[in-house]
Design a protein around this motif. Sequence first.
Motif, mmCIF file in Angstrom:
data_model
loop_
_atom_site.group_PDB
_atom_site.id
_atom_site.type_symbol
_atom_site.label_atom_id
_atom_site.label_comp_id
_atom_site.label_asym_id
_atom_site.label_seq_id
_atom_site.Cartn_x
_atom_site.Cartn_y
_atom_site.Cartn_z
ATOM 1 N N ILE A 163 0.832 -1.204 0.000
ATOM 2 C CA ILE A 163 0.000 0.000 0.000
ATOM 3 C C ILE A 163 0.871 1.261 0.000
ATOM 4 C CG2 ILE A 163 -1.602 1.345 1.442
ATOM 5 C CD1 ILE A 163 -2.880 -0.902 -0.296
ATOM 6 N N VAL A 164 1.966 1.237 0.742
ATOM 7 C CA VAL A 164 2.879 2.385 0.745
ATOM 8 C C VAL A 164 3.471 2.594 -0.653
ATOM 9 C CG1 VAL A 164 5.112 3.218 1.620
ATOM 10 C CG2 VAL A 164 3.392 2.330 3.216
ATOM 11 N N LEU A 165 3.892 1.506 -1.286
ATOM 12 C CA LEU A 165 4.435 1.623 -2.644
ATOM 13 C C LEU A 165 3.368 2.089 -3.625
ATOM 14 C CD1 LEU A 165 6.724 -1.530 -2.838
ATOM 15 C CD2 LEU A 165 7.447 0.861 -2.766
ATOM 16 N N ALA A 166 2.145 1.600 -3.458
ATOM 17 C CA ALA A 166 1.049 2.048 -4.327
ATOM 18 C C ALA A 166 0.796 3.542 -4.139
ATOM 19 C CB ALA A 166 -0.222 1.244 -4.038
ATOM 20 N N ALA A 167 0.869 4.017 -2.892
ATOM 21 C CA ALA A 167 0.694 5.454 -2.632
ATOM 22 C C ALA A 167 1.804 6.261 -3.305
ATOM 23 C CB ALA A 167 0.659 5.718 -1.128
ATOM 24 N N LEU A 168 3.038 5.768 -3.250
ATOM 25 C CA LEU A 168 4.149 6.443 -3.944
ATOM 26 C C LEU A 168 3.908 6.454 -5.453
ATOM 27 C CD1 LEU A 168 7.248 5.027 -2.021
ATOM 28 C CD2 LEU A 168 6.398 7.380 -1.987
ATOM 29 N N HIS A 169 3.449 5.338 -5.969
ATOM 30 C CA HIS A 169 3.152 5.217 -7.405
ATOM 31 C C HIS A 169 2.061 6.213 -7.807
ATOM 32 C CE1 HIS A 169 2.568 3.137 -11.241
ATOM 33 N NE2 HIS A 169 1.274 3.027 -10.971
ATOM 34 N N ILE A 170 1.002 6.276 -7.029
ATOM 35 C CA ILE A 170 -0.095 7.206 -7.312
ATOM 36 C C ILE A 170 0.394 8.649 -7.211
ATOM 37 C CG2 ILE A 170 -2.313 8.073 -6.441
ATOM 38 C CD1 ILE A 170 -2.850 5.094 -5.555
ATOM 39 N N GLY A 171 1.173 8.936 -6.158
ATOM 40 C CA GLY A 171 1.707 10.286 -5.992
ATOM 41 C C GLY A 171 2.588 10.707 -7.156
ATOM 42 N N ALA A 172 3.426 9.790 -7.614
ATOM 43 C CA ALA A 172 4.301 10.102 -8.753
ATOM 44 C C ALA A 172 3.477 10.324 -10.025
ATOM 45 C CB ALA A 172 5.312 8.978 -8.961
ATOM 46 N N ALA A 173 2.456 9.492 -10.231
ATOM 47 C CA ALA A 173 1.603 9.661 -11.425
ATOM 48 C C ALA A 173 0.895 11.011 -11.393
ATOM 49 C CB ALA A 173 0.584 8.522 -11.499
ATOM 50 N N LEU A 174 0.380 11.384 -10.219
ATOM 51 C CA LEU A 174 -0.300 12.679 -10.104
ATOM 52 C C LEU A 174 0.668 13.845 -10.283
ATOM 53 C CD1 LEU A 174 -2.789 11.881 -7.201
ATOM 54 C CD2 LEU A 174 -3.280 12.061 -9.662
ATOM 55 N N LYS A 175 1.892 13.693 -9.789
ATOM 56 C CA LYS A 175 2.920 14.729 -9.988
ATOM 57 C C LYS A 175 3.189 14.915 -11.484
ATOM 58 C CE LYS A 175 7.854 15.491 -9.684
ATOM 59 N NZ LYS A 175 8.233 15.374 -11.091
ATOM 60 N N HIS A 176 3.360 13.798 -12.187
ATOM 61 C CA HIS A 176 3.609 13.893 -13.635
ATOM 62 C C HIS A 176 2.418 14.514 -14.354
ATOM 63 C CE1 HIS A 176 7.501 12.019 -14.330
ATOM 64 N NE2 HIS A 176 7.222 11.228 -13.306
ATOM 65 N N HIS A 177 1.217 14.218 -13.887
ATOM 66 C CA HIS A 177 0.026 14.721 -14.554
ATOM 67 C C HIS A 177 -0.237 16.198 -14.247
ATOM 68 C CE1 HIS A 177 -3.791 14.370 -16.627
ATOM 69 N NE2 HIS A 177 -4.392 14.946 -15.612
ATOM 70 N N TRP A 178 -0.202 16.590 -12.973
ATOM 71 C CA TRP A 178 -0.615 17.938 -12.568
ATOM 72 C C TRP A 178 0.530 18.940 -12.484
ATOM 73 C CZ3 TRP A 178 -5.461 18.774 -13.211
ATOM 74 C CH2 TRP A 178 -6.388 17.753 -13.039
ATOM 75 N N ILE A 179 1.734 18.485 -12.144
ATOM 76 C CA ILE A 179 2.848 19.426 -11.988
ATOM 77 C C ILE A 179 3.725 19.447 -13.245
ATOM 78 C CG2 ILE A 179 4.937 19.973 -10.652
ATOM 79 C CD1 ILE A 179 3.441 18.819 -8.186
ATOM 80 N N ASP A 180 4.217 18.274 -13.630
ATOM 81 C CA ASP A 180 5.096 18.217 -14.802
ATOM 82 C C ASP A 180 4.322 18.378 -16.113
ATOM 83 O OD1 ASP A 180 7.048 17.705 -12.934
ATOM 84 O OD2 ASP A 180 7.132 15.548 -13.347
ATOM 85 N N ARG A 181 3.070 17.981 -16.109
ATOM 86 C CA ARG A 181 2.213 18.037 -17.297
ATOM 87 C C ARG A 181 2.906 17.450 -18.528
ATOM 88 N NH1 ARG A 181 -2.278 21.112 -16.212
ATOM 89 N NH2 ARG A 181 -2.120 22.496 -14.424
ATOM 90 N N ASP A 182 3.513 16.271 -18.319
ATOM 91 C CA ASP A 182 4.287 15.653 -19.388
ATOM 92 C C ASP A 182 3.535 14.554 -20.139
ATOM 93 O OD1 ASP A 182 4.295 13.606 -17.512
ATOM 94 O OD2 ASP A 182 6.391 13.912 -16.940
ATOM 95 N N GLY A 183 2.271 14.325 -19.797
ATOM 96 C CA GLY A 183 1.463 13.337 -20.503
ATOM 97 C C GLY A 183 1.780 11.896 -20.156
ATOM 98 N N LEU A 184 2.644 11.672 -19.173
ATOM 99 C CA LEU A 184 3.051 10.311 -18.830
ATOM 100 C C LEU A 184 1.857 9.458 -18.399
ATOM 101 C CD1 LEU A 184 5.557 8.502 -18.568
ATOM 102 C CD2 LEU A 184 5.665 9.167 -16.172
ATOM 103 N N MET A 185 0.954 10.033 -17.634
ATOM 104 C CA MET A 185 -0.188 9.278 -17.122
ATOM 105 C C MET A 185 -1.166 8.893 -18.236
ATOM 106 S SD MET A 185 -2.231 10.072 -13.621
ATOM 107 C CE MET A 185 -3.781 10.794 -14.108
ATOM 108 N N GLN A 186 -1.171 9.631 -19.327
ATOM 109 C CA GLN A 186 -2.077 9.345 -20.436
ATOM 110 C C GLN A 186 -1.848 7.946 -21.009
ATOM 111 O OE1 GLN A 186 -4.470 11.464 -20.994
ATOM 112 N NE2 GLN A 186 -3.595 12.942 -19.583
ATOM 113 N N ARG A 187 -0.630 7.429 -20.845
ATOM 114 C CA ARG A 187 -0.300 6.115 -21.398
ATOM 115 C C ARG A 187 -1.093 4.994 -20.744
ATOM 116 N NH1 ARG A 187 5.612 4.817 -21.153
ATOM 117 N NH2 ARG A 187 5.068 4.625 -18.963
ATOM 118 N N MET A 188 -1.601 5.240 -19.498
ATOM 119 C CA MET A 188 -2.296 4.187 -18.756
ATOM 120 C C MET A 188 -3.766 4.505 -18.535
ATOM 121 S SD MET A 188 -2.041 1.197 -17.538
ATOM 122 C CE MET A 188 -0.368 0.643 -17.307
#
Length: 193
Positions: A163-188
């Motif tokens: 669950i901790v790793l899943a939270a890190l994974h979710i946090g990283a995906a949201l960072k890429h989506h909302w902060i970096d805006r690099d489209g990485l999350m769009q792949r999934m």
Amino acid sequence: MTPPSLSVDLNRQPRRYSAVAIALHWLLAVAILGIFAVGLYMADLPFSPTRMKLYNWHKWAGVCILLLTVLRLVWRITHRPPALPQTVTLAMPGWQMQAYHATHHLMYALFFVVPLLGWAYSSAIGYPIVLFGVLPLPDFVGADKALAELIKPLHGLAAWALIVLAALHIGAALKHHWIDRDGLMQRMLPGRA
């Protein structure tokens, strides 16, 4: 000779995950979060028919998660996932790239470890798993109360680690989506071209 418009580049990397990979990702995500919540809830219930029912559902869900994980791993091995976009790999510091790979590898390992520890605990405590109340599964280990007491906290610790790793994974995906805006999350994300 094949016309250029019909030729297929077998070395071309896909830009998105396949529909099957996306479906397995989200199905496992929901199942793992759900089974964790049920596990937390049922652990503190007094002995009752409700608790026994939840324990059986928890075991069935664990076996289904294990089977889906095998399917997901086979799919991943046989279907090349998209490479990280070059813009992402160039922008990510080395430690983030290492964390990205480590998190994914550890989560895959725990997708197997958590349900297998649960199965081993159920076998050791002497309560075999009868999938959906119909299909008896073989005991993973022999009945042994001392072994069960050793395995039980390991199952819980492994579940918390997942669950901790899943939270890190979710946090990283949201960072890429909302902060970096690099489209990485769009792949999934499902339903996106």
